[in-house]
Design a protein around this motif. Sequence first.
Motif, short mmCIF file in Angstrom:
data_model
loop_
_atom_site.label_atom_id
_atom_site.label_comp_id
_atom_site.label_asym_id
_atom_site.label_seq_id
_atom_site.Cartn_x
_atom_site.Cartn_y
_atom_site.Cartn_z
N THR A 267 -0.94 -8.02 -1.49
CA THR A 267 -1.23 -9.05 -2.48
C THR A 267 0.06 -9.81 -2.78
O THR A 267 1.17 -9.26 -2.64
CB THR A 267 -1.73 -8.47 -3.83
OG1 THR A 267 -0.64 -7.77 -4.45
CG2 THR A 267 -2.90 -7.53 -3.63
N GLU B 242 -0.61 -1.58 -16.72
CA GLU B 242 -1.76 -2.48 -16.78
C GLU B 242 -2.74 -2.03 -17.87
O GLU B 242 -3.26 -2.85 -18.63
CB GLU B 242 -2.45 -2.54 -15.42
CG GLU B 242 -3.62 -3.51 -15.35
CD GLU B 242 -3.23 -4.96 -15.62
OE1 GLU B 242 -2.03 -5.29 -15.48
OE2 GLU B 242 -4.12 -5.75 -15.99
N ARG C 175 -0.46 1.37 -12.96
CA ARG C 175 -1.73 1.59 -13.66
C ARG C 175 -1.50 1.88 -15.14
O ARG C 175 -2.24 1.39 -16.00
CB ARG C 175 -2.51 2.71 -12.97
CG ARG C 175 -3.08 2.23 -11.61
CD ARG C 175 -3.88 3.28 -10.87
NE ARG C 175 -3.06 4.23 -10.13
CZ ARG C 175 -2.59 4.00 -8.89
NH1 ARG C 175 -2.85 2.88 -8.26
NH2 ARG C 175 -1.86 4.91 -8.29
N SER D 257 0.82 -1.21 0.00
CA SER D 257 0.00 0.00 0.00
C SER D 257 0.85 1.27 0.00
O SER D 257 0.31 2.37 -0.04
CB SER D 257 -0.96 -0.01 1.20
OG SER D 257 -0.23 -0.21 2.38
N GLY E 106 2.51 3.26 -8.01
CA GLY E 106 1.12 3.32 -8.46
C GLY E 106 0.94 3.83 -9.89
O GLY E 106 0.33 3.15 -10.73
N PRO F 287 -2.24 -5.97 -9.89
CA PRO F 287 -3.27 -5.43 -8.99
C PRO F 287 -3.31 -3.91 -9.12
O PRO F 287 -2.27 -3.26 -9.19
CB PRO F 287 -2.76 -5.85 -7.60
CG PRO F 287 -1.29 -6.02 -7.76
CD PRO F 287 -1.07 -6.50 -9.17
N LEU F 288 -4.53 -3.36 -9.19
CA LEU F 288 -4.66 -1.90 -9.40
C LEU F 288 -4.91 -1.15 -8.10
O LEU F 288 -4.89 0.07 -8.09
CB LEU F 288 -5.79 -1.61 -10.39
CG LEU F 288 -5.50 -2.13 -11.81
CD1 LEU F 288 -6.70 -1.94 -12.71
CD2 LEU F 288 -4.27 -1.41 -12.39
N ASP F 289 -5.12 -1.90 -7.02
CA ASP F 289 -5.43 -1.24 -5.75
C ASP F 289 -4.21 -1.15 -4.84
O ASP F 289 -4.34 -1.02 -3.63
CB ASP F 289 -6.55 -2.01 -5.04
CG ASP F 289 -6.21 -3.49 -4.89
OD1 ASP F 289 -5.21 -3.94 -5.53
OD2 ASP F 289 -6.90 -4.19 -4.15
N VAL F 290 -3.02 -1.24 -5.40
CA VAL F 290 -1.81 -1.12 -4.58
C VAL F 290 -1.03 0.10 -5.04
O VAL F 290 -1.22 0.59 -6.16
CB VAL F 290 -0.92 -2.39 -4.68
CG1 VAL F 290 -1.68 -3.61 -4.20
CG2 VAL F 290 -0.41 -2.59 -6.10
N GLU F 291 -0.15 0.59 -4.19
CA GLU F 291 0.64 1.77 -4.52
C GLU F 291 2.07 1.41 -4.92
O GLU F 291 2.85 2.27 -5.33
CB GLU F 291 0.65 2.77 -3.35
CG GLU F 291 -0.67 3.52 -3.20
CD GLU F 291 -1.12 4.16 -4.52
OE1 GLU F 291 -0.30 4.82 -5.18
OE2 GLU F 291 -2.30 3.96 -4.89
#
Lengths: 498, 498
Positions: free
Chosen positions: B319, B275, B272, B241, B268, B283-287
């Motif tokens: 993750t 991806e 993004r 995170s 982050g 994973p898109l919800d991690v920094e």
Amino acid sequence: MSGLVMPEADAATMARRAEIVADMRIIVPGEGVVETVNEMRAFETDGLTAYRQLPLVVVLPETTAQVARILKYCNERNVRVVPRGSGTSLSGGALPLEDAVLLVMSRFNRVLDIDYANRAVIAQPGVTNLAITHAVEQDGFYYAPDPSSQIACSIGGNVAENAGGVHCLKYGLTANNVLGVEMVLMSGEVVRLGGSHLDAEGYDLLGLMTGSEGLLGVVTEITVRILKKPEAARAMLVGFSSSEAAGQCVADIIGAGIVPGGMEMMDGPAIRAAEDFVQAGYPLDVEALLIVELDGPGPEIDHLIGEVEAIAAKNGAVTSRISTSEEERLSFWAGRKAAFPAVGRISPDYYCMDGTIPRKALPTVLAGMRQLSQKYGLGVANVFHAGDGNLHPLILYDANNPGELEKAEEFGADILRLCVKVGGVLTGEHGVGVEKRDLMGEMFSDTDLDQQMRVKCAFDPQHLLNPGKVFPQLRRCAELGRMHIHRGQIPFPDIPRF
Amino acid sequence: MSGLVMPEADAATMARRAEIVADMRIIVPGEGVVETVNEMRAFETDGLTAYRQLPLVVVLPETTAQVARILKYCNERNVRVVPRGSGTSLSGGALPLEDAVLLVMSRFNRVLDIDYANRAVIAQPGVTNLAITHAVEQDGFYYAPDPSSQIACSIGGNVAENAGGVHCLKYGLTANNVLGVEMVLMSGEVVRLGGSHLDAEGYDLLGLMTGSEGLLGVVTEITVRILKKPEAARAMLVGFSSSEAAGQCVADIIGAGIVPGGMEMMDGPAIRAAEDFVQAGYPLDVEALLIVELDGPGPEIDHLIGEVEAIAAKNGAVTSRISTSEEERLSFWAGRKAAFPAVGRISPDYYCMDGTIPRKALPTVLAGMRQLSQKYGLGVANVFHAGDGNLHPLILYDANNPGELEKAEEFGADILRLCVKVGGVLTGEHGVGVEKRDLMGEMFSDTDLDQQMRVKCAFDPQHLLNPGKVFPQLRRCAELGRMHIHRGQIPFPDIPRF
């Protein structure tokens, strides 16, 4: 008793010496200046005891600032300086000169920082090689290069000589394990080279310093890389009926992409001498023995042992044993580690050479050595770091037989010439020093030597740092065609100045 | 069309140029001399396209003897020379000078010898990095350093820049994989440094040459070490995170003694962008995302994955995925490899920096970079070789907004200053060239730079080889206090000579 080290010196020379000693006492107060003949005897030679010389004076500084003042002083007054670590070098690199200050770094004896996140230890140059491992082993780390003298040799001396050891096959020489140094130039200026990071822009002066045998500067702090101890290690003893077959097996193991933690070789005379001395359990009916150590996670070791066994069988191995316990592994090594003194028991004298060859030339060189042995009528026992092609042939002779010492030296020089002929070099880890200085021409062209000397001139244009070592003939920087020395001419370094 | 490259030059200058071109045609007959403006355009820049300059003339020699004659000629006539490989360098190191011969080594394109017993390949400098692996991969070997440009960059250029790559964390930079070179000095003399053996006596001029950015000599043949391909490789994707947590995880993995084959980090914005571009499954919800590759025998990999997972969990990983097939491993890497062009899709322009820091400073520097991003009002995407502390921050800007380019450059310089402040250096693998020349003073003291310049003087006292690169200010060798140049004074290299 005062330092009457130059019995034939005239009054002016003695007065100049007295002035230098007095000035050194100002720079390094207390016990840091040693000048009596008796006290200086401890410093008159290095591990190569064939050469002895008392210095002008011994100075033992404690701080970088003192080293800087000493070098600046000597640079301005045209006084030569010989740096020295623990004095275990084997080529006379730390041999004093009668007109030079001997700068002994043994009081730089502290480990300054342990930094696991960067896997680095910062130590002063007088710290012994083994003390670095001792400082981190409780956390599972160690310092990889392990010269035989590691209990005594200093990390500063390791940098000066680019020291190796049994494990440098897999983990590299000193040059591959030093991350940075602080050093003092002959001018007294302090520079830092490298650090605890990956790489530095600018020229690789750190690599240049490593192995420069005290001719470029005096190192006052060293950052080394530490490694995690391998999870496990097992050793194999593999016997062959000829050194050539063992040599080919070594070349094939490396050629297959396997990098053992150590791969050592002993020939018949060395095997029998070692077994007779320490009863390591070596086979006595073979003419060559390989000790192959594999380290890492257990499953990887099992896998690699299988591969090594197959290669050994293909090369006609006649015996093979694998250690099944840590005790057995250490017993396999006990014979190897005792091989030098063991050879000392079977011959009145021996002469240890140090040359390095491309691995695939091992069979050729071993056969050539046998021919030379017949030619000179002198025995030779081979004990060496086979994996990295670093030979340590021990030439057996008796100094009491007239002419045998000279024959042994000529035999040794012929072995080194053979190393060069097959694409190798004159030394592996013992340096050039004074011992091999006159053989440098066998390896290097005049162009090569001139270029190295130009680099020397860029650090020490007056040739004040450790003169008479490494280079067969020091030319004045001016003679190299593109530089000259301010302050007029300097005498050749081989001639004492006062 | 003839080479009217200096429209404002006077007749004497044009006549001198014509004479040099004619002499080059004598030394390199046939197609080896390029002098028209149109043809020379192909050589006017390197990978850092911000700088453009046409050379005096382009010469493409084919033999060492031709290189020696060219350098000797230029040395005697005071003509500058810029050596060039494939021109993929990222700091302007191969940028031509209008008054200099551009010496292009691309016709030196043959692999000369493959030597498995010594695990060595001998190649000419114009051979591409990847072609060396191609020459040996059918036998299970490869050449380890793998810069992103490996399909195009030359091994000679790799030596000049000390190139790195994803795998240099475990397998070392170019300097750790080059065993020897043949090189031509500016005088035209040919020297050989190193070989296919362990180490050489004498100074480590080989290490000095590696990373010297074409200022010390021209390499005409290179011996590199090849490695056996790892038996297997698996990659992990570990999400955090915060970049600081990911940075601490990297420091802890290395601190635990684990050396992954590669350990890359993306923050982050980079995750993004990648991806969105290639759908790598990130994973898109991690920094922050770490890609950790472990290679070696299967059981060793399994063991190390467990250790890395534990360290990641301790650092709050949110993750974690482990590749279960070669296809999945490659897909993990696909996003990383496409990250630069992916960032190019989310920002009109970006400026790629290259700095290196001690690993444990990663959290500090990442936090500092975030503060700088706020200060300058410019975004930054981080894609870098985290394992060895080599950062490649991409500063996002729009050159169409007045002042943003300048802000981006100042932001970049501040990042490099921050790297130096925490004990790091100004570059990792892209060299200094012209781009970072003026920042050298941030890293080195005058004493440091003087000493490096003295070494340069020992190779090229007239400053004819690649002048204007690396050093912020070239001093005449004479100004360094201890050397002077025969043949009278030379002009400063920043001033074109004719």
